[in-house]
Design an enzyme around this catalytic site. Structure first.
Site, PDB file in Angstrom:
ATOM      1  N   HIS A  47      57.978 -14.902   2.644  1.00 20.53           N
ATOM      2  CA  HIS A  47      59.371 -14.692   3.060  1.00 20.53           C
ATOM      3  C   HIS A  47      59.447 -13.674   4.209  1.00 20.53           C
ATOM      4  O   HIS A  47      60.185 -13.860   5.170  1.00 20.53           O
ATOM      5  CB  HIS A  47      60.206 -14.149   1.898  1.00 20.53           C
ATOM      6  CG  HIS A  47      60.331 -15.058   0.716  1.00 20.53           C
ATOM      7  ND1 HIS A  47      59.776 -14.776  -0.504  1.00 20.53           N
ATOM      8  CD2 HIS A  47      60.964 -16.247   0.560  1.00 20.53           C
ATOM      9  CE1 HIS A  47      60.068 -15.736  -1.365  1.00 20.53           C
ATOM     10  NE2 HIS A  47      60.780 -16.654  -0.750  1.00 20.53           N
ATOM     11  N   LYS A 159      55.762 -24.326   3.744  1.00 20.58           N
ATOM     12  CA  LYS A 159      55.381 -24.404   2.330  1.00 20.58           C
ATOM     13  C   LYS A 159      56.220 -25.479   1.623  1.00 20.58           C
ATOM     14  O   LYS A 159      55.723 -26.232   0.794  1.00 20.58           O
ATOM     15  CB  LYS A 159      55.604 -23.031   1.686  1.00 20.58           C
ATOM     16  CG  LYS A 159      55.753 -23.002   0.191  1.00 20.58           C
ATOM     17  CD  LYS A 159      54.431 -23.012  -0.458  1.00 20.58           C
ATOM     18  CE  LYS A 159      54.421 -23.003  -1.975  1.00 20.58           C
ATOM     19  NZ  LYS A 159      55.641 -22.974  -2.685  1.00 20.58           N
ATOM     20  N   GLN A 163      61.496 -30.089   2.345  1.00 19.03           N
ATOM     21  CA  GLN A 163      62.766 -29.366   2.505  1.00 19.03           C
ATOM     22  C   GLN A 163      63.043 -29.082   3.982  1.00 19.03           C
ATOM     23  O   GLN A 163      64.180 -29.229   4.456  1.00 19.03           O
ATOM     24  CB  GLN A 163      62.703 -28.061   1.716  1.00 19.03           C
ATOM     25  CG  GLN A 163      63.860 -27.123   1.965  1.00 19.03           C
ATOM     26  CD  GLN A 163      63.787 -25.916   1.064  1.00 19.03           C
ATOM     27  OE1 GLN A 163      64.137 -25.986  -0.108  1.00 19.03           O
ATOM     28  NE2 GLN A 163      63.318 -24.789   1.587  1.00 19.03           N
TER      29      GLN A 163
HETATM   30  P1  AMP Z   1      62.430 -19.800  -1.655  1.00 17.76           P
HETATM   31  O1  AMP Z   1      62.819 -18.382  -1.893  1.00 17.76           O
HETATM   32  O2  AMP Z   1      61.263 -20.247  -2.461  1.00 17.76           O
HETATM   33  O3  AMP Z   1      63.606 -20.735  -1.690  1.00 17.76           O
HETATM   34  O4  AMP Z   1      61.913 -19.862  -0.164  1.00 17.76           O
HETATM   35  C1  AMP Z   1      62.688 -19.377   0.904  1.00 17.76           C
HETATM   36  C2  AMP Z   1      61.995 -19.715   2.204  1.00 17.76           C
HETATM   37  O5  AMP Z   1      60.702 -19.123   2.223  1.00 17.76           O
HETATM   38  C3  AMP Z   1      61.777 -21.225   2.382  1.00 17.76           C
HETATM   39  O6  AMP Z   1      62.004 -21.562   3.749  1.00 17.76           O
HETATM   40  C4  AMP Z   1      60.324 -21.390   2.004  1.00 17.76           C
HETATM   41  O7  AMP Z   1      59.717 -22.508   2.601  1.00 17.76           O
HETATM   42  C5  AMP Z   1      59.738 -20.099   2.536  1.00 17.76           C
HETATM   43  N1  AMP Z   1      58.451 -19.808   1.905  1.00 17.76           N
HETATM   44  C6  AMP Z   1      58.174 -19.774   0.573  1.00 17.76           C
HETATM   45  N2  AMP Z   1      56.870 -19.513   0.371  1.00 17.76           N
HETATM   46  C7  AMP Z   1      56.304 -19.401   1.597  1.00 17.76           C
HETATM   47  C8  AMP Z   1      54.964 -19.152   2.062  1.00 17.76           C
HETATM   48  N3  AMP Z   1      53.947 -18.987   1.218  1.00 17.76           N
HETATM   49  N4  AMP Z   1      54.760 -19.107   3.395  1.00 17.76           N
HETATM   50  C9  AMP Z   1      55.780 -19.283   4.269  1.00 17.76           C
HETATM   51  N5  AMP Z   1      57.061 -19.518   3.896  1.00 17.76           N
HETATM   52  C10 AMP Z   1      57.320 -19.577   2.578  1.00 17.76           C
END
Ligand code: AMP
Length: 280
Positions: A47, A159, A163
């Protein structure tokens, strides 16, 4: 651009739509551009990489933290999804996030809320075969957040590759005029993709989890999907939802017009569902 924010810097918190609007108006007053990173909190270095990147592209960065009930099925982990507001805000402050928006469920979905966005194209198949409610929930909340924040740029992680494709299609279809930027997945040194859900893994499961990324690389390098599935099952993965090679742009099947390919996977390790993907 310094890697960390100066000590005097403070990330502002808002929880309501009027407070968000007022804060955004303040940020914009000097003609500043706004980058936006929507998240569900329990923030990790993946994030924070998105926030840093948004900061490099725009004058100001807004992050939302909202665990969106619309994208969870009743059987899923909505109630136990990790939440750590104080830790999240401290992390956001350390990377210079200007504003964090922490709406409650009734701020985003008041009692009279009756709309849903339903999508086809990249939303069909893969995750949708196993989580039919998921992309309708994601597209609806992302659309609301985009209308509320009105960013110039929004940064998402590869990741969640499907989406990212869905959000690109949403912005294109509804002429939202927001530049959608995708960033490569941030991984642990053993290859496991960072995820808030990794916190669910037992030490034994955590030791097995990197085999997912290894299996994807083995397929990319010429191994068969069937062999990889057998290896993962032997390693202790409970259930494989899918491992599929797709057109990276449409997320449909590979065709003679396919310009780049993506290998995507979702599978269960104990009670935890892991997803990952790589270029292939
Ligand atoms: P989430 O909190 O899981 O909904 O993710 C929020 C954002 O962070 C989304 O755009 C995800 O794709 C991104 N994200 C989650 N994990 C990773 C990661 N390991 N590397 C890069 N972006 C990530």
């Amino acid at each position: 651009m310094p890697d960390t924010a100066p000590m005097s810097f403070e990330t502002k918190r808002v929880r309501t739509l009027p407070a968000l609007r007022e804060a955004i108006t303040g940020l914009r007053s000097s003609g500043a551009t706004i980058g936006f990173v929507p998240t569900m909190g329990a923030l990790h270095d993946g994030h924070l990489a998105l926030v840093r990147h948004a900061k490099s592209l725009c004058d100001k960065v807004v992050v939302s933290i909202f665990v969106n009930p619309l994208q969870f099925a009743p059987t899923e982990d909505l109630d136990r999804y990790p939440r750590d507001e104080a830790g999240d805000v401290a992390r956001l402050q350390s990377v210079g996030c200007d504003l964090v928006y922490l709406p409650t469920v009734d701020v985003l979905y008041p009692e009279n809320f009756v709309s849903r966005i339903e999508m086809k194209g990249p939303a069909l198949g893969l995750e949708t075969d196993f989580r039919p409610q998921f992309f309708s929930g994601v597209a609806t909340v992302v659309s609301k957040l985009f209308h509320q924040v009105r960013p110039d740029v929004a940064v998402f992680g590869e990741k969640d590759f499907q989406q990212l494709a869905v959000v690109r299609a949403l912005v294109r279809d509804f002429d939202m005029g927001i530049d959608i930027v995708g960033l490569p997945t941030i991984r642990e040194s053993d290859g496991l993709a960072l995820s808030s859900r990794n916190a669910y893994l037992t030490p034994e499961e955590r030791a097995i989890a990197p085999k997912l990324h290894q299996a994807l690389k083995a397929i990319r390098d010429g191994g068969s999907i069937e062999d990889a599935k057998a290896e993962l099952t032997r390693a202790g993965f409970a259930q494989i939802d899918y491992i599929a090679l797709r057109d990276a742009e449409t997320l449909g099947d590979i065709t003679p017009d396919t310009r780049s390919r993506r290998l995507l996977a979702a599978l269960w390790l104990g009670k935890t569902r892991l997803i990952d993907n790589i270029a292939a």
